[in-house]
Design an enzyme around this catalytic site. Structure first.
Site, PDB file in Angstrom:
ATOM      1  N   GLU A  75       6.183   5.720 -11.453  1.00  0.00           N
ATOM      2  CA  GLU A  75       4.759   5.318 -11.480  1.00  0.00           C
ATOM      3  C   GLU A  75       3.881   6.449 -10.960  1.00  0.00           C
ATOM      4  OE1 GLU A  75       4.276   1.898  -8.983  1.00  0.00           O
ATOM      5  OE2 GLU A  75       5.528   0.628 -10.222  1.00  0.00           O
ATOM      6  N   ASN A  85      -4.510   0.575 -14.589  1.00  0.00           N
ATOM      7  CA  ASN A  85      -3.559  -0.252 -13.843  1.00  0.00           C
ATOM      8  C   ASN A  85      -2.177   0.399 -13.874  1.00  0.00           C
ATOM      9  OD1 ASN A  85      -2.474  -2.574 -12.508  1.00  0.00           O
ATOM     10  ND2 ASN A  85      -1.750  -3.362 -14.475  1.00  0.00           N
ATOM     11  N   LEU A 138      -3.103  -7.811  -7.155  1.00  0.00           N
ATOM     12  CA  LEU A 138      -2.341  -8.921  -7.723  1.00  0.00           C
ATOM     13  C   LEU A 138      -3.171 -10.111  -8.190  1.00  0.00           C
ATOM     14  CD1 LEU A 138       0.781  -8.714  -5.397  1.00  0.00           C
ATOM     15  CD2 LEU A 138       0.412  -7.689  -7.649  1.00  0.00           C
ATOM     16  N   ASP A 193      -2.375  -6.920 -18.322  1.00  0.00           N
ATOM     17  CA  ASP A 193      -1.333  -5.924 -18.642  1.00  0.00           C
ATOM     18  C   ASP A 193      -1.330  -5.553 -20.129  1.00  0.00           C
ATOM     19  OD1 ASP A 193      -0.491  -5.940 -15.967  1.00  0.00           O
ATOM     20  OD2 ASP A 193       0.981  -7.514 -16.335  1.00  0.00           O
ATOM     21  N   HIS A 225       1.710  -0.466 -13.830  1.00  0.00           N
ATOM     22  CA  HIS A 225       2.599  -1.618 -14.024  1.00  0.00           C
ATOM     23  C   HIS A 225       4.049  -1.142 -14.041  1.00  0.00           C
ATOM     24  CE1 HIS A 225       3.502  -5.759 -14.977  1.00  0.00           C
ATOM     25  NE2 HIS A 225       4.447  -5.272 -15.791  1.00  0.00           N
ATOM     26  N   GLY A 259       0.790  -1.233   0.000  1.00  0.00           N
ATOM     27  CA  GLY A 259       0.000   0.000   0.000  1.00  0.00           C
ATOM     28  C   GLY A 259       0.820   1.281   0.000  1.00  0.00           C
TER      29      GLY A 259
HETATM   30  C1  GAR Z   1       3.257  -1.031  -7.571  1.00  0.00           C
HETATM   31  O1  GAR Z   1       3.999   0.092  -7.191  1.00  0.00           O
HETATM   32  C2  GAR Z   1       3.747  -1.666  -8.844  1.00  0.00           C
HETATM   33  O2  GAR Z   1       5.125  -1.455  -8.975  1.00  0.00           O
HETATM   34  C3  GAR Z   1       3.446  -3.128  -8.650  1.00  0.00           C
HETATM   35  O3  GAR Z   1       3.086  -3.322  -7.305  1.00  0.00           O
HETATM   36  C4  GAR Z   1       3.395  -2.153  -6.584  1.00  0.00           C
HETATM   37  C5  GAR Z   1       2.463  -2.008  -5.421  1.00  0.00           C
HETATM   38  O4  GAR Z   1       3.181  -1.733  -4.283  1.00  0.00           O
HETATM   39  N1  GAR Z   1       2.356  -3.520  -9.482  1.00  0.00           N
HETATM   40  C6  GAR Z   1       2.394  -4.583 -10.290  1.00  0.00           C
HETATM   41  O5  GAR Z   1       3.372  -5.283 -10.413  1.00  0.00           O
HETATM   42  C7  GAR Z   1       1.117  -4.837 -11.047  1.00  0.00           C
HETATM   43  N2  GAR Z   1       1.313  -5.851 -12.034  1.00  0.00           N
HETATM   44  P1  GAR Z   1       2.435  -1.180  -3.021  1.00  0.00           P
HETATM   45  O6  GAR Z   1       1.519  -2.262  -2.515  1.00  0.00           O
HETATM   46  O7  GAR Z   1       3.507  -0.850  -2.028  1.00  0.00           O
HETATM   47  O8  GAR Z   1       1.670   0.042  -3.445  1.00  0.00           O
END
Ligand code: GAR
Length: 223
Positions: A181, A109, A92, A152, A111, A15
């Site tokens: 991001e 989304n 996820l 994706d 990514h 999060g």
């Molecule tokens: C996102 O920042 C992204 O890099 C990755 O998960 C992180 C979430 O982290 N998303 C993916 O890989 C989606 N395919 P967080 O839970 O600390 O925000």
């Protein structure tokens, strides 16, 4: 200042993205308000972070429900919260087709790669960064794309490049990619809030998937 967009955030993990977004929104730096945080995992740290910020939360595990039932429940929760745009911030699980259809053009989304590279089932988080390093790529980045039922594979809205540096680890890369991001996500939210991109957003025909740009999906690459 454009109007504030009402967001629903779907997340499964730590999060940190939710936390940063909530901070920016509360400070008026992103024209948005988070109406609800939905997680598929009852013990995901993102839920605690959301609660600490006083945000409404909902836990909807995919296990034990049919995909259609999950989609209906999630859609009800989001709709009742007045959500205009759904943000997948480290969600996820694979979303059921009924959900992606219901939120077509209204769900994005985040990514951690320059899609279409390093995307698809099983490629998420640090697995992506490890793959980039194993391939010896000189650059990677972040992508914000519309959600559809191709994991994706939805139309790209914004991409932000990050250079790979000598000595990078998945963790060091993750920090810089997550910063990218956020820049990309906030610009996407602003464009929707400003009404530049009407909701539900329809990608212009023929532009999906081929774009790799920091520019505007309506007008093409920036100079
Ligand atoms: C996102 O920042 C992204 O890099 C990755 O998960 C992180 C979430 O982290 N998303 C993916 O890989 C989606 N395919 P967080 O839970 O600390 O925000």
């Amino acid at each position: 200042m454009p109007r504030r967009l009402t967001l629903g955030v779907l997340a499964s993990g730590e999060g940190t993205t939710l936390d940063a977004l909530a901070e920016q929104a509360a400070g008026g730096h992103v024209p948005a308000r988070i109406a609800i945080v939905v997680s598929d995992r009852p013990y995901a740290p993102v839920l605690e972070k959301a609660r600490r910020r006083g945000l409404a939360t909902s836990v909807l595990p995919l296990k034990g429900t049919s995909p259609d039932e999950w989609s209906a429940r999630a859609t009800k929760v989001l709709t009742e919260a007045g959500v205009e745009l759904v943000v997948l911030a480290g969600f996820l699980s694979i979303l059921p087709p009924a959900f992606t259809k219901a939120w077509q053009g209204r769900a994005v989304n985040i990514h951690p790669s320059l899609l279409p590279r390093y995307g698809g089932k099983g490629l998420y988080g640090d697995k992506v960064h490890a793959a980039v390093l194993a391939a010896g790529d000189a650059e990677t980045g972040a992508t914000i794309h519309l959600v559809n039922d191709d994991v994706d594979g939805g139309p790209v809205l914004v991409q932000q490049k990050v250079l790979v540096e000598r000595g990078d680890t998945p963790e060091s890369l993750r920090h810089r990619v997550q910063a990218a991001e956020r820049v990309a996500l906030y610009s996407v939210i602003s464009r929707f809030a400003e009404g530049d991109w009407p909701l539900p957003y329809r990608d212009p025909p023929g532009r999906a998937r081929s774009r790799r740009t920091d520019g505007d999906p309506l007008t093409g690459p920036s100079a």
